[in-house]
Design a protein around this motif. Structure first.
Motif, PDB file in Angstrom:
ATOM      1  N   GLN A   2       1.032  36.268  27.976  1.00 48.70           N
ATOM      2  CA  GLN A   2      -0.152  36.281  28.824  1.00 48.70           C
ATOM      3  C   GLN A   2      -0.298  37.627  29.511  1.00 48.70           C
ATOM      4  OE1 GLN A   2       0.439  32.871  31.464  1.00 48.70           O
ATOM      5  NE2 GLN A   2      -0.820  31.678  30.067  1.00 48.70           N
ATOM      6  N   GLY A  46      -2.884  39.464  32.695  1.00 45.10           N
ATOM      7  CA  GLY A  46      -3.823  39.123  33.739  1.00 45.10           C
ATOM      8  C   GLY A  46      -3.791  40.111  34.872  1.00 45.10           C
ATOM      9  N   ASN A  98      -4.135  35.647  38.175  1.00 50.98           N
ATOM     10  CA  ASN A  98      -4.932  35.090  37.076  1.00 50.98           C
ATOM     11  C   ASN A  98      -4.320  35.529  35.754  1.00 50.98           C
ATOM     12  OD1 ASN A  98      -7.536  33.867  38.268  1.00 50.98           O
ATOM     13  ND2 ASN A  98      -7.319  35.807  39.352  1.00 50.98           N
ATOM     14  N   ARG A 114      -4.224  34.910  31.326  1.00 45.72           N
ATOM     15  CA  ARG A 114      -4.889  34.403  30.118  1.00 45.72           C
ATOM     16  C   ARG A 114      -4.029  34.781  28.920  1.00 45.72           C
ATOM     17  NH1 ARG A 114      -9.908  32.674  28.734  1.00 45.72           N
ATOM     18  NH2 ARG A 114     -10.710  33.135  30.805  1.00 45.72           N
ATOM     19  N   THR A 135      -5.015  29.358  30.147  1.00 46.70           N
ATOM     20  CA  THR A 135      -5.188  30.185  31.340  1.00 46.70           C
ATOM     21  C   THR A 135      -4.400  29.531  32.471  1.00 46.70           C
ATOM     22  OG1 THR A 135      -7.161  29.071  32.188  1.00 46.70           O
ATOM     23  CG2 THR A 135      -7.502  30.918  30.657  1.00 46.70           C
TER      24      THR A 135
END
Length: 163
Positions: free
Chosen positions: A101, A103, A113, A115, A129
């Protein structure tokens, strides 16, 4: 070692400092669901640790059934915050699924955050997410997931307190 014989906490690496509020253990409860599964509740514990030498936070998570204490899910990985407010996270789940991920984080608002860039070893999951927030000493998160049959939508949410 400290004078009282206790092991001294390592100094926080400068790259980790903006997310140092995560360090330690968090425990609470969550709820899950998805169009293809029944809704459920669970207990959860997260642990974030840091050796002080490298710009990385180690992460472990485990969940259990509230009524029986039976283990449900576990994952572990590493979080690498960058000075520009971006972050890279790798997670290996007990199901065999692996997430890479990327972010952003906002140190002042204490929001992260994430993703997925890659979901590995998954035949159905296409995207995940995660949003983590610290508000009034409570760490909460929401996970959304997309599969080959369903677009990105809520899957998990939990609220945790420091233990």
């Amino acid at each position: 070692m400290a004078e009282d014989g206790a092991k001294a906490s390592p100094a926080v690496h400068p790259a980790i400092a903006p997310l140092s509020y995560l360090l330690g253990s968090w425990k609470g409860q969550g709820e899950g669901g998805f169009p293809t599964i029944n809704s459920f509740s669970y207990g959860e514990q997260l642990h974030f640790s840091h050796s002080g030498k490298k710009p990385v936070i180690a992460y472990t998570q485990k969940t259990w059934k509230l009524n029986s204490g039976e283990p449900m899910h576990a994952e572990s990985g590493y979080w690498r915050p960058k000075p520009d407010g971006t972050i890279e996270v790798v997670i290996a789940q007990s199901t065999g699924l692996v997430e890479v991920q990327k972010g952003t984080y906002n140190a002042e608002e204490k929001v992260i955050n994430l993703r997925t860039e890659l979901v590995g070893n998954a035949t159905k999951v296409k995207e995940i997410t995660r949003v983590f927030k610290l508000v009034d000493e409570e760490l909460s998160y929401e996970v959304q997931m997309a599969t080959n049959l369903n677009s990105l939508q809520p899957h998990l949410k939990a609220s945790l307190k420091r233990v």
